[in-house]
Design a protein around this motif. Sequence first.
Motif, PDB file in Angstrom:
ATOM      1  N   GLY A 524       6.538   3.122  -8.738  1.00  0.00           N
ATOM      2  CA  GLY A 524       6.128   2.102  -7.778  1.00  0.00           C
ATOM      3  C   GLY A 524       6.946   2.129  -6.511  1.00  0.00           C
ATOM      4  O   GLY A 524       6.601   1.461  -5.533  1.00  0.00           O
ATOM      5  N   GLY A 525       8.010   2.898  -6.499  1.00  0.00           N
ATOM      6  CA  GLY A 525       8.863   2.977  -5.321  1.00  0.00           C
ATOM      7  C   GLY A 525       8.347   3.912  -4.254  1.00  0.00           C
ATOM      8  O   GLY A 525       8.906   3.969  -3.154  1.00  0.00           O
ATOM      9  N   TRP A 526       7.274   4.653  -4.552  1.00  0.00           N
ATOM     10  CA  TRP A 526       6.705   5.604  -3.615  1.00  0.00           C
ATOM     11  C   TRP A 526       5.216   5.310  -3.432  1.00  0.00           C
ATOM     12  O   TRP A 526       4.507   4.990  -4.409  1.00  0.00           O
ATOM     13  N   GLU A 527       4.761   5.420  -2.218  1.00  0.00           N
ATOM     14  CA  GLU A 527       3.345   5.201  -1.947  1.00  0.00           C
ATOM     15  C   GLU A 527       2.511   6.205  -2.745  1.00  0.00           C
ATOM     16  O   GLU A 527       2.817   7.394  -2.778  1.00  0.00           O
ATOM     17  N   GLY A 528       1.503   5.701  -3.409  1.00  0.00           N
ATOM     18  CA  GLY A 528       0.641   6.561  -4.197  1.00  0.00           C
ATOM     19  C   GLY A 528       1.016   6.632  -5.660  1.00  0.00           C
ATOM     20  O   GLY A 528       0.292   7.245  -6.449  1.00  0.00           O
ATOM     21  N   ASP A 529       2.135   6.015  -6.071  1.00  0.00           N
ATOM     22  CA  ASP A 529       2.491   6.005  -7.493  1.00  0.00           C
ATOM     23  C   ASP A 529       1.394   5.296  -8.295  1.00  0.00           C
ATOM     24  O   ASP A 529       0.945   4.207  -7.916  1.00  0.00           O
TER      25      ASP A 529
END
Length: 646
Positions: A524-529
Amino acid sequence: MKTLKLTLSTLLVAIVFSCQETTSEEKVVSEPVTEIQNDIEKVEPPHWWIGFKNQNLQLLVKHPNIGKATPKMSYQGVSIIKVHKADSPNYLFLDLEISETAKAGQFNIKFQHEDGSELIQTYELKSREKPAEDYVGFDSSDAIYLITPDRFANANPQNDSVEGLLQQGIDRTDNYARHGGDIQGITKYLDYIEDLGFTAVWPSPVLINDMPNGSYHGYAMTDFYRVDPRFGTLDDYRNLADDLRSRNMKLIMDQVANHCGLEHWWMKDLPFKDWVNYQDLYEENIDNWDWKVTKTSNHRRTTNQDPYASQIDHREMSDGWFVSSMPDLNQRNPFMANYIIQNSIWWVETLGLGGIRQDTYPYPDKTFMSQWAGAIMTEYPNFSIVGEEWSYNPLLIGYWQEGHENKDQYDSNLKSTMDFAMQKHIVDALNEEESWDKGLVKMYEGLANDFAYTSPKDIMAFLDNHDKSRVFTEFNGDVANTKMALSYLLMLPRIPQIYYGTEILMDDFDNPGDHGLIRTDFPGGWEGDTINAFTGEGLSDAQKEMKSFLKKILNYRKTSEAIHNGKTMHFAPQDGVYVLARFIENETIVHVINKNETPIEIDLNYYEEIGLKGKTLKNVITGNTMVWDESLKLNKKGSVILTTKL
């Protein structure tokens, strides 16, 4: 103790200033600064403050042939006491005295050469933002969330790659490459961390590691005064500290006094012949030195205490390079010693820190480490420092804590050390089959070792961290064991630290103990996770339940005086059940660990010393209430937490 600390903190200054020149008492008229001038390549610390107990400051000045220049300055309350030339002609070290009459402001230091040329550097003294007593460190009322910043959240993809640095780009498929997490990523999710119930955040180092590889972890610093631009800016770092403070939370800075990165700017031009340990091997074998320098370290940390240790063994431990890419700093050089102490104080003041975690604590010169900690604690009497001593031996853990009565009379001035022994006791206790000398008795006897500690509640306990296998992996995927371990940790007379992702059962099953895998990206810490642990999207039922379990305990713990400061009583395990109680005047909390897979009923009369007969207690996890009477039925394996706070 305060007298000892003051003596230790001023010892280094006495070494450096032992040949002080006397100065006249005539009034100094300050020369006004009309414009900022920065002719000098590097001056460190880059600025300082007025109002410290220690009125001495030593400036490192780096510039081509600066050693041939004569420095002069004129500023009311500040004077140059002594000028030191280094072995390299490109350094000067200036000893300044900042009197109580000095005021915040800017002044010029002029460096004059024999040919009449002049370089000018504007230096600034600042007012301190708050009194020294207001720098309150972490303690047993806190719960600390440890984060590997590169792997937590990427809030600013624009800084993923910075031109000019040795390691470029990110690769999330490579466990040892940079993944892009940054300081803003931590700040962005402080609501999440606070909501879980944590009161302090410890990010591993975010200072620049301009190394050709492995730069993500932060422990190979190449500039002790510069934030790594891939993590963000100094303003980002300050914003994180300020945001935490606004929530009544604390920022703990991970510092390294033992070593730097091989690409540190000074390694290309070392100021003194003894600036780093085994410097001769590095300089004389620059093209073929790797194996020689690596061989100098034996990592035998017990030589610090061993009365029979040979000098060669002790030297190889304290002076040997941690690894071949991390030169070992020589703290016996008084200029290096002052540099490290001042750097630590600079960051405490700059960020308004709530504590320092000192990496590889037993590796540097131990006399210096006592002086370092003493200097900080003298300036900030309510502060906290924890040192990493990776040992499962309680004797070594106790040795490093302030006030411990050591046979060699050593006093570390270190308030807290890390409880690796307790970590092992907890894991072994829950993994082993029960018998008279195995299983829960390991946990019980581990806590019984507190008789050896000066102040057990000031020791930092944990189950996993950035160097050890994930606790869920340690328990082979057993959720119940993981819950029992975490709940026990949070009940102990200790300062608990929990690693990011433990709340969602992150693991390193694919390669247990692998550092790159231990430091896996937080989902969830990266866009697209596709999975977002911050919102709960995509988490399994077990992960959601674990997060809820931990959140309830942490938030109870926040206001529990019994856990923060209460007395402790525990009972020898019987029939796979271990009971521990914490109590203070108006609160009692009981923690029951049950390893039985089938229902069992325990006789509460055995625990009458706790003084709960006939009282109503609430289950912290379920919210249900019960009356403490004759017996308690435990229906399944796990932990039960009961409190008199209804």
